[in-house]
Design a protein around this motif. Structure first.
Motif, PDB file in Angstrom:
ATOM      1  N   ALA A 161      -1.296  -0.511  -9.318  1.00 31.74           N
ATOM      2  CA  ALA A 161      -1.998  -1.353  -8.350  1.00 31.74           C
ATOM      3  C   ALA A 161      -1.943  -0.659  -7.002  1.00 31.74           C
ATOM      4  O   ALA A 161      -0.889  -0.165  -6.585  1.00 31.74           O
ATOM      5  CB  ALA A 161      -1.345  -2.732  -8.265  1.00 31.74           C
ATOM      6  N   THR A 162      -3.064  -0.604  -6.306  1.00 27.64           N
ATOM      7  CA  THR A 162      -3.143   0.137  -5.056  1.00 27.64           C
ATOM      8  C   THR A 162      -2.939  -0.781  -3.854  1.00 27.64           C
ATOM      9  O   THR A 162      -3.178  -1.985  -3.914  1.00 27.64           O
ATOM     10  CB  THR A 162      -4.495   0.841  -4.915  1.00 27.64           C
ATOM     11  N   PHE A 163      -2.508  -0.175  -2.769  1.00 17.87           N
ATOM     12  CA  PHE A 163      -2.233  -0.914  -1.543  1.00 17.87           C
ATOM     13  C   PHE A 163      -3.445  -1.726  -1.097  1.00 17.87           C
ATOM     14  O   PHE A 163      -3.322  -2.839  -0.592  1.00 17.87           O
ATOM     15  CB  PHE A 163      -1.820   0.071  -0.457  1.00 17.87           C
ATOM     16  N   ASP A 164      -4.658  -1.178  -1.310  1.00 14.05           N
ATOM     17  CA  ASP A 164      -5.881  -1.832  -0.856  1.00 14.05           C
ATOM     18  C   ASP A 164      -6.408  -2.871  -1.838  1.00 14.05           C
ATOM     19  O   ASP A 164      -7.472  -3.448  -1.601  1.00 14.05           O
ATOM     20  CB  ASP A 164      -6.969  -0.789  -0.591  1.00 14.05           C
ATOM     21  N   GLY A 165      -5.695  -3.132  -2.953  1.00 12.62           N
ATOM     22  CA  GLY A 165      -6.042  -4.274  -3.780  1.00 12.62           C
ATOM     23  C   GLY A 165      -6.699  -4.005  -5.106  1.00 12.62           C
ATOM     24  O   GLY A 165      -7.193  -4.934  -5.748  1.00 12.62           O
ATOM     25  N   ARG A 166      -6.686  -2.762  -5.582  1.00  9.08           N
ATOM     26  CA  ARG A 166      -7.262  -2.475  -6.896  1.00  9.08           C
ATOM     27  C   ARG A 166      -6.177  -2.433  -7.969  1.00  9.08           C
ATOM     28  O   ARG A 166      -5.061  -2.000  -7.717  1.00  9.08           O
ATOM     29  CB  ARG A 166      -7.979  -1.122  -6.869  1.00  9.08           C
ATOM     30  N   SER A 180     -11.059  -0.212 -13.626  1.00 14.82           N
ATOM     31  CA  SER A 180     -10.533  -0.569 -12.313  1.00 14.82           C
ATOM     32  C   SER A 180     -11.179  -1.874 -11.883  1.00 14.82           C
ATOM     33  O   SER A 180     -12.391  -2.066 -12.052  1.00 14.82           O
ATOM     34  CB  SER A 180     -10.844   0.533 -11.291  1.00 14.82           C
ATOM     35  N   VAL A 181     -10.371  -2.790 -11.342  1.00 10.14           N
ATOM     36  CA  VAL A 181     -10.890  -4.057 -10.837  1.00 10.14           C
ATOM     37  C   VAL A 181     -10.345  -4.288  -9.431  1.00 10.14           C
ATOM     38  O   VAL A 181      -9.236  -3.863  -9.096  1.00 10.14           O
ATOM     39  CB  VAL A 181     -10.505  -5.250 -11.742  1.00 10.14           C
ATOM     40  N   ARG A 182     -11.134  -4.947  -8.618  1.00  9.17           N
ATOM     41  CA  ARG A 182     -10.675  -5.356  -7.289  1.00  9.17           C
ATOM     42  C   ARG A 182     -10.068  -6.742  -7.417  1.00  9.17           C
ATOM     43  O   ARG A 182     -10.706  -7.673  -7.903  1.00  9.17           O
ATOM     44  CB  ARG A 182     -11.833  -5.344  -6.297  1.00  9.17           C
ATOM     45  N   THR A 183      -8.810  -6.872  -6.966  1.00  7.25           N
ATOM     46  CA  THR A 183      -8.079  -8.125  -7.177  1.00  7.25           C
ATOM     47  C   THR A 183      -8.229  -9.104  -6.022  1.00  7.25           C
ATOM     48  O   THR A 183      -7.846 -10.266  -6.156  1.00  7.25           O
ATOM     49  CB  THR A 183      -6.584  -7.849  -7.413  1.00  7.25           C
ATOM     50  N   PHE A 184      -8.721  -8.651  -4.877  1.00  6.14           N
ATOM     51  CA  PHE A 184      -9.046  -9.535  -3.761  1.00  6.14           C
ATOM     52  C   PHE A 184     -10.144  -8.873  -2.940  1.00  6.14           C
ATOM     53  O   PHE A 184     -10.358  -7.659  -3.034  1.00  6.14           O
ATOM     54  CB  PHE A 184      -7.820  -9.872  -2.905  1.00  6.14           C
ATOM     55  N   PRO A 185     -10.892  -9.641  -2.135  1.00  4.35           N
ATOM     56  CA  PRO A 185     -11.991  -9.065  -1.354  1.00  4.35           C
ATOM     57  C   PRO A 185     -11.511  -7.936  -0.450  1.00  4.35           C
ATOM     58  O   PRO A 185     -10.405  -7.957   0.084  1.00  4.35           O
ATOM     59  CB  PRO A 185     -12.512 -10.249  -0.537  1.00  4.35           C
ATOM     60  N   ILE A 205      -0.915  -9.249 -11.625  1.00  2.00           N
ATOM     61  CA  ILE A 205      -0.666  -8.687 -10.299  1.00  2.00           C
ATOM     62  C   ILE A 205      -0.797  -9.783  -9.248  1.00  2.00           C
ATOM     63  O   ILE A 205      -1.606 -10.707  -9.399  1.00  2.00           O
ATOM     64  CB  ILE A 205      -1.619  -7.507  -9.987  1.00  2.00           C
ATOM     65  N   GLY A 206       0.029  -9.691  -8.221  1.00  2.00           N
ATOM     66  CA  GLY A 206      -0.081 -10.581  -7.072  1.00  2.00           C
ATOM     67  C   GLY A 206      -0.427  -9.777  -5.841  1.00  2.00           C
ATOM     68  O   GLY A 206      -1.118  -8.763  -5.930  1.00  2.00           O
ATOM     69  N   ASN A 207       0.058 -10.184  -4.680  1.00  2.00           N
ATOM     70  CA  ASN A 207      -0.256  -9.467  -3.447  1.00  2.00           C
ATOM     71  C   ASN A 207       0.678  -9.933  -2.343  1.00  2.00           C
ATOM     72  O   ASN A 207       1.346 -10.952  -2.455  1.00  2.00           O
ATOM     73  CB  ASN A 207      -1.721  -9.681  -3.039  1.00  2.00           C
ATOM     74  N   GLY A 208       0.711  -9.162  -1.262  1.00  3.95           N
ATOM     75  CA  GLY A 208       1.428  -9.544  -0.055  1.00  3.95           C
ATOM     76  C   GLY A 208       0.443  -9.829   1.060  1.00  3.95           C
ATOM     77  O   GLY A 208      -0.764  -9.629   0.914  1.00  3.95           O
ATOM     78  N   GLY A 209       0.959 -10.288   2.187  1.00 10.06           N
ATOM     79  CA  GLY A 209       0.093 -10.570   3.328  1.00 10.06           C
ATOM     80  C   GLY A 209       0.427 -11.859   4.036  1.00 10.06           C
ATOM     81  O   GLY A 209      -0.327 -12.307   4.895  1.00 10.06           O
ATOM     82  N   THR A 220      -3.085 -13.067 -10.551  1.00  6.58           N
ATOM     83  CA  THR A 220      -4.195 -12.973 -11.499  1.00  6.58           C
ATOM     84  C   THR A 220      -3.776 -12.137 -12.689  1.00  6.58           C
ATOM     85  O   THR A 220      -3.134 -11.088 -12.522  1.00  6.58           O
ATOM     86  CB  THR A 220      -5.426 -12.327 -10.851  1.00  6.58           C
ATOM     87  N   ALA A 221      -4.119 -12.604 -13.892  1.00  8.87           N
ATOM     88  CA  ALA A 221      -3.876 -11.848 -15.116  1.00  8.87           C
ATOM     89  C   ALA A 221      -5.202 -11.300 -15.635  1.00  8.87           C
ATOM     90  O   ALA A 221      -6.219 -12.007 -15.638  1.00  8.87           O
ATOM     91  CB  ALA A 221      -3.225 -12.741 -16.173  1.00  8.87           C
ATOM     92  N   TYR A 222      -5.183 -10.047 -16.063  1.00 12.28           N
ATOM     93  CA  TYR A 222      -6.367  -9.367 -16.570  1.00 12.28           C
ATOM     94  C   TYR A 222      -6.122  -8.880 -17.990  1.00 12.28           C
ATOM     95  O   TYR A 222      -4.979  -8.570 -18.368  1.00 12.28           O
ATOM     96  CB  TYR A 222      -6.716  -8.165 -15.684  1.00 12.28           C
ATOM     97  N   ASP A 223      -7.188  -8.799 -18.766  1.00 12.18           N
ATOM     98  CA  ASP A 223      -7.099  -8.262 -20.116  1.00 12.18           C
ATOM     99  C   ASP A 223      -6.711  -6.790 -20.044  1.00 12.18           C
ATOM    100  O   ASP A 223      -7.352  -6.007 -19.333  1.00 12.18           O
ATOM    101  CB  ASP A 223      -8.441  -8.429 -20.832  1.00 12.18           C
ATOM    102  N   ALA A 224      -5.662  -6.404 -20.774  1.00 11.81           N
ATOM    103  CA  ALA A 224      -5.163  -5.031 -20.680  1.00 11.81           C
ATOM    104  C   ALA A 224      -6.154  -4.009 -21.209  1.00 11.81           C
ATOM    105  O   ALA A 224      -6.166  -2.858 -20.752  1.00 11.81           O
ATOM    106  CB  ALA A 224      -3.839  -4.914 -21.437  1.00 11.81           C
ATOM    107  N   ASP A 225      -6.990  -4.388 -22.130  1.00 18.16           N
ATOM    108  CA  ASP A 225      -7.953  -3.445 -22.701  1.00 18.16           C
ATOM    109  C   ASP A 225      -9.203  -3.294 -21.851  1.00 18.16           C
ATOM    110  O   ASP A 225      -9.733  -2.191 -21.698  1.00 18.16           O
ATOM    111  CB  ASP A 225      -8.355  -3.891 -24.115  1.00 18.16           C
TER     112      ASP A 225
END
Length: 713
Positions: A161-166, A180-185, A205-209, A220-225
């Protein structure tokens, strides 16, 4: 109510999952690590602590114990440990990640979320993946820590998971991106520093802020495949006029007052995810309030669910099962994003499927993970905000005045917590938990705030509190390694440390506990007595936890070395005086083994940068305005979050008082507004006006002159 009764698992699918888990847990030795023989075998592998050739999850296994049954390296021979191989990481700064080892390959993440795979026996680089976080940071006004605490492995994929939300899935063999998915705007005042959690065919994955603006936490939970969203769980309720996403949010809203949704509420889950294969449950450790001050976000009081809680969710659907709230109506940044460790404990005459949890607030909790019932809670560090936890109600009994409604409240622990994200470990053979413990008291006040008018804005942030640091601290040492008996709820031994911010721990069946320290020492202790058995000077502060694995006939201990995390970013004299200045020392991945003979180049000695002396004459008016921008103003963490409070860097970024860039207005503009160094983790802030930019420059030079004058005395 502090807990809500667990709902029974329903349906054939749930019963099948439980049956499979039980069968596979008893026979998973038939599987080889990393083969990915279907979802059930993946989870059986991730739950099997007998597989010593791998470290396949953040905490070693699904149970997050950070325990290994290996005993080749033990209390009798650990003094023979030496460096077997190492990898220099010259482009990295703060390293806090837990490496993973699967099928002879060691995976780790460094700065700006660059993922590397190396041979776990030789350290040879196999592949590297760069998610171009620098480019992403250039597109948003986000500053902070561009590091990651780890990765997750499932089937044939590695998740980062990247710092910018992917959230990105990589092919584990090649390092190629699968999805790759964007987890927040992209424009949200959020970020990710935690490790994803893979389980039951999904990745969470969650997030900080929480401090970066009016944020409302979620996971948010995503399908691993495929990367398709499976489910989402909001941690705090939104505006009632918009309706509630589920019954849990409707229930939670009853514990909030005022127009809390204007402030977001917080609760961001940036760390602390544990999967329980026996109950097919994912436990979420939730964050503190946004803003911290409950008098602002929920002025009529209330517990403010689900802040500072462990929330149990159905792993398949994300449906709420139960919760336990460690700090009702929190107002001190006492989040519960710390480890959630699973173990079978004998409590009295009863065998308990237990959760062990040591959050920031200083109490150690043992909870029945089947239903969320609190079994015991005792302070493991100095706690002055509450006298005890009432076992009948599950609630802490607060000390009068601790909420700073009228006056300054000097309490312990402070916002750093008695225990932060640095991992604790549990050894089932000794029955002890090993906790990196911190001892710091802080004064809280909201004097001068107009509570009714306070409103954080995205990237401006604000906590709604003022902090001060009393001279009288709980102890004469800032940190320690604590061995804690979770059944008796008592200290067994403790080793004081001269430095703050000790790293996470590893424990083994060899009667050992390993921990790195901020002063650069890597230590091994006797797990039963706390006796110091071995010390290695890494020549650079350590913030990451070690792991262990065995390949062939050799057991390895692997560790990332590079001072990092919030202490290095927020800086100040204590962090700066360690001497781990920006890019002075080479960051490394080091693997140790018995009779290791590799020769590493010596590190430079610790260096505290000296402020430049120049003919630049700072203007007092501009310097005052720059102080507001640098330390607490327009953009949350705009400067001090990386360059240090008071412009005193802790090593996460350059000490600007010593930087010649501050003497050249054109070059300073290129760096700050035009993004000349985004690839090094310095985002661009094009919205700053000419006067604002110049005021920051004057402020830094004001601090440089003041430091130089003090040094001359």
């Amino acid at each position: 109510m502090m807990t809500v009764a667990s709902k029974k698992l329903r349906g054939a699918k749930a019963l099948f999952s439980l049956a499979c888990a039980a069968a596979l847990l008893s026979s998973c030795s038939q599987f080889q690590s990393g083969e990915g023989n279907g979802l059930a075998s993946d989870d059986a592998i991730l739950a099997d602590e007998a597989l010593v050739d791998q470290w396949a999850a953040y905490g070693g296994t699904h149970y997050e114990r950070r325990f290994s049954p290996l005993k080749d390296i033990n209390a009798g021979n650990v003094n023979e440990l030496g460096v077997d191989w190492y990898v220099d990481l010259p482009n990295d700064v703060g390293l806090v990640s837990t490496p993973l080892v699967v099928d002879g390959v060691l995976y780790f993440t460094g700065n700006l979320n660059v993922v590397r795979a190396v041979d776990a026996v030789s350290g040879e680089l196999l592949w590297a993946f760069d998610p171009k976080v620098g480019d992403a940071l250039a597109k948003k006004s986000q500053a902070g820590m561009s590091h990651s605490r780890g990765l997750s492995f499932y089937g044939d994929k590695l998740f980062t998971a990247t710092f910018d939300g992917r959230l990105i899935a990589l092919d584990a063999k090649s390092g190629k991106e699968v999805w790759s998915v964007r987890t927040f705007p992209e424009d949200a005042a959020l970020y990710i520093t935690g490790a994803p959690k893979a389980f039951a065919g999904k990745v969470l994955i969650g997030n900080g802020g929480t401090e970066a603006g009016p944020t409302r936490g979620f996971v948010t939970a995503y399908d691993a495949d495929t990367g398709e969203e499976a489910w989402k769980f909001w941690i705090v309720p939104g505006n009632p006029e918009d309706g509630f996403e589920n019954a849990a949010m409707e229930m939670a809203a009853e514990t909030w007052t005022g127009e809390w949704w204007r402030h977001g509420g917080g609760g961001n889950a940036w760390h602390g995810f544990t999967y329980d294969p026996e109950f097919n449950t994912i436990y979420i450790g939730t964050g503190n309030g946004s803003p911290w001050n409950r008098n602002i976000r929920s002025p009529g009081g209330g517990d403010n669910l689900f802040l500072c809680s462990i929330v149990a969710l159905d792993a398949d659907t994300g449906e709420y099962k139960w919760h336990y709230q460690t700090t009702p109506g929190e107002t001190w940044d006492y989040n519960s994003n710390m480890d959630i460790v699973l173990a079978d404990l004998k409590i009295g005459q009863r065998d308990v499927k237990a959760i062990m949890h040591a959050p920031k607030n200083g109490f150690f909790y043992v909870i029945d993970r089947e239903n969320g019932k609190l079994l015991s809670a005792k302070p493991f560090a100095d706690v002055t905000w509450a006298s005890h936890v009432d076992l009948e109600t599950g609630r802490p009994v607060e000390v009068e005045g601790a909420r700073y409604e009228k006056n300054l409240a000097s309490i312990a622990p402070g916002p750093w917590g008695a225990h932060n994200w640095q991992a604790m470990s549990f050894n089932p053979e000794t029955g002890l938990v090993y906790i990196p413990t911190q001892h710091m008291g802080v004064g809280f006040s909201d004097a001068g705030f107009d509570r009714a008018k306070f409103q954080a804005k995205p990237f401006r942030g604000g906590t709604g509190t003022f902090l001060s640091f009393p001279e009288d601290q709980p102890r004469d040492y800032p940190g320690s390694l604590l061995a804690w008996d979770p059944v008796k709820q008592e200290k067994v031994w403790e080793v004081p440390h001269d430095t703050f911010w000790g790293a996470g721990t590893l424990t083994t069946a060899g009667d050992l506990v390993f921990q790195g320290l901020a002063d650069g020492r890597f230590m091994a202790y006797n797990a039963r007595t706390g006796e110091k058995l071995w010390t290695f000077d890494a020549g650079l502060g350590i913030s990451a936890p070690p792991i262990t694995y065995k390949i062939g006939n050799r057991q390895y201990i692997a560790l990332l070395v590079g001072f990092g995390g919030g202490f290095s970013g927020l800086g100040g004299p204590d962090a700066a005086n360690l001497g781990w200045s920006y890019r002075t020392h080479t960051r490394r991945l080091i693997a140790f083994a018995l009779d290791g003979k590799a020769k590493m180049p010596d590190q430079p000695p610790p260096l505290v940068p000296k402020p430049l002396v120049s003919d630049f004459v700072p203007d007092a008016r501009l310097a005052k305005a720059g102080n507001n921008l640098f330390n607490r103003g327009k953009i949350e963490g705009m400067c001090w979050g990386c360059h240090g409070a008071g412009a005193i860097s802790g090593g996460a970024a350059p000490d600007l008082r010593a930087s010649p860039v501050m003497l050249d207005s054109a070059e300073f503009d290129m760096v700050v507004r035009q993004g000349m160094r985004t690839q090094s983790g310095m985002p661009a802030f094009p919205e700053l006006t000419d006067e604002e930019l110049e005021s920051i420059r004057h402020y830094v030079r004001w601090e440089a002159d003041a430091a130089a004058a003090t040094a001359r005395k």
